[in-house]
Design a protein around this motif. Structure first.
Motif, short mmCIF file in Angstrom:
data_model
loop_
_atom_site.label_atom_id
_atom_site.label_comp_id
_atom_site.label_asym_id
_atom_site.label_seq_id
_atom_site.Cartn_x
_atom_site.Cartn_y
_atom_site.Cartn_z
N THR A 153 -2.39 9.67 0.76
CA THR A 153 -2.98 10.14 2.01
C THR A 153 -2.10 11.18 2.69
N ALA A 154 -0.80 10.93 2.71
CA ALA A 154 0.13 11.86 3.35
C ALA A 154 0.19 13.20 2.62
N HIS A 155 0.21 13.15 1.30
CA HIS A 155 0.28 14.40 0.54
C HIS A 155 -0.98 15.23 0.70
N ALA A 156 -2.11 14.57 0.90
CA ALA A 156 -3.36 15.30 1.13
C ALA A 156 -3.34 16.04 2.46
N ALA A 157 -2.45 15.63 3.36
CA ALA A 157 -2.40 16.24 4.68
C ALA A 157 -2.12 17.73 4.61
N LEU A 158 -1.34 18.17 3.61
CA LEU A 158 -1.02 19.59 3.49
C LEU A 158 -2.29 20.40 3.24
N THR A 200 5.41 8.56 4.66
CA THR A 200 5.37 7.20 4.11
C THR A 200 6.69 6.48 4.31
N SER A 201 7.78 7.24 4.31
CA SER A 201 9.09 6.62 4.55
C SER A 201 9.16 5.99 5.92
N MET A 202 8.63 6.68 6.93
CA MET A 202 8.64 6.13 8.29
C MET A 202 7.70 4.94 8.42
N LEU A 203 6.65 4.89 7.59
CA LEU A 203 5.78 3.72 7.59
C LEU A 203 6.46 2.52 6.95
N LEU A 204 7.15 2.78 5.83
CA LEU A 204 7.68 1.68 5.03
C LEU A 204 9.03 1.16 5.48
N ILE A 205 9.98 2.08 5.70
CA ILE A 205 11.38 1.66 5.83
C ILE A 205 11.64 0.81 7.07
N MET A 260 0.81 -1.21 0.00
CA MET A 260 0.00 0.00 0.00
C MET A 260 0.85 1.27 0.00
N ALA A 261 2.06 1.21 -0.52
CA ALA A 261 2.95 2.36 -0.44
C ALA A 261 2.36 3.59 -1.12
N VAL A 306 -5.63 1.64 -10.67
CA VAL A 306 -5.30 2.14 -9.34
C VAL A 306 -3.95 2.84 -9.29
N ASP A 307 -2.91 2.26 -9.87
CA ASP A 307 -1.58 2.87 -9.80
C ASP A 307 -1.59 4.26 -10.41
N LEU A 308 -2.22 4.39 -11.57
CA LEU A 308 -2.29 5.69 -12.23
C LEU A 308 -3.11 6.68 -11.42
N ALA A 309 -4.26 6.23 -10.91
CA ALA A 309 -5.11 7.10 -10.11
C ALA A 309 -4.40 7.58 -8.84
N LEU A 310 -3.67 6.66 -8.20
CA LEU A 310 -2.93 7.03 -7.00
C LEU A 310 -1.87 8.07 -7.30
#
Length: 263
Positions: free
Chosen positions: A39-44, A193-198, A32-33, A82-86
């Protein structure tokens, strides 16, 4: 410790690491990266909404992040490329957020504060919100842990057991929105997202069991926060990027250890 800015920063980073560990594990397992990025970018945009309506920024970010996550999930259900929409939603949300920032009236706030975070500026009130949000995420995931794990790793078994994949996806969506709202001041919208994934990806290299992976993801995330804070204080690096860079170095080290380990 709460009177010292570095102590507050360490506690805020620890809260984010603890919240990201179980959720990040599901993000890795479910691939779900891109979902997290959008979601994170929408936070701004949520920050700008909070400023424009004189409402708590945490609430604005949570509402917008949750709306974006639900929109992304809706598109996924409709098999809408989905990939394109995301990709479109992720970058569009970031651009709309920056434009909304420029249109807000009142005292000017540097958008870089929310793009890259400023963990050293965390106040006692911020710390309470961060720990409250992190505790809510951990409690919700702990409550639904077995159901989420079954739906993620054994979907056929989940259906046979009468579990609803839709309901469990909504739980993950809510948790993701909360983590974004909690982490935006610590590492910023671009690095959440980096802190979620890495840390979760690094833990996956070292251990195999799901519970062990969550535990190691929390430990590695906390270590990343400590190393990043140290680099920021002693080498004057920007704190959010320093934390993520530390996580990346830990990931590289975990890969080397995984390659050297027998079997």
């Amino acid at each position: 410790m709460l009177d010292d800015f570095l102590g507050r920063a360490a506690l805020a980073g620890l809260a984010v690491a603890l919240a990201c560990a179980p959720l990040g594990s599901f993000v890795v397992w479910r691939r779900m990266a891109f979902f997290g990025d959008a979601t994170a970018h929408a936070a701004l945009l949520g920050v700008a909404l909070g400023l424009a309506l004189a409402m708590p920024i945490f609430l604005g970010v949570t509402v917008v992040a949750l709306a974006m996550a639900l929109l992304v999930q809706r598109l996924a259900d409709q098999r809408f490329g989905v990939d394109l929409a995301l990709g479109v939603l992720s970058h569009s949300a970031l651009a709309f957020g920056l434009i909304a920032f420029s249109l807000t009236t009142g005292p000017r706030i540097d958008p870089e504060l929310y793009l890259f975070g400023d963990i050293l500026a965390v106040s006692r009130a911020d710390l309470g919100l961060i720990w409250g949000g992190a505790a809510a995420v951990v409690a919700l995931l702990a409550w639904r842990w077995q159901a989420l794990l079954t739906v993620t790793l054994h979907p056929d078994l989940a259906k046979a057991a009468g579990l609803s994949p839709r309901r469990e996806e909504l739980v993950l969506t809510l948790c993701l929105a909360l983590v974004v709202a909690v982490a935006i001041q610590v590492v910023g919208a671009l690095l959440i997202t980096s802190m979620l994934l890495i840390p979760a990806a690094a833990a996956r290299t070292l251990v195999s069991g799901p519970e062990a992976m969550v535990l190691w993801a929390a430990l590695l995330g906390a270590a990343s926060v400590g190393l990043g804070l140290g680099a920021s204080v002693y080498a004057d690096f920007p704190t959010g990027p320093a934390i993520v860079t530390s996580a990346a170095l830990i990931f590289v080290l975990s890969r080397i250890i995984g390659q050297l380990r027998p079997g």
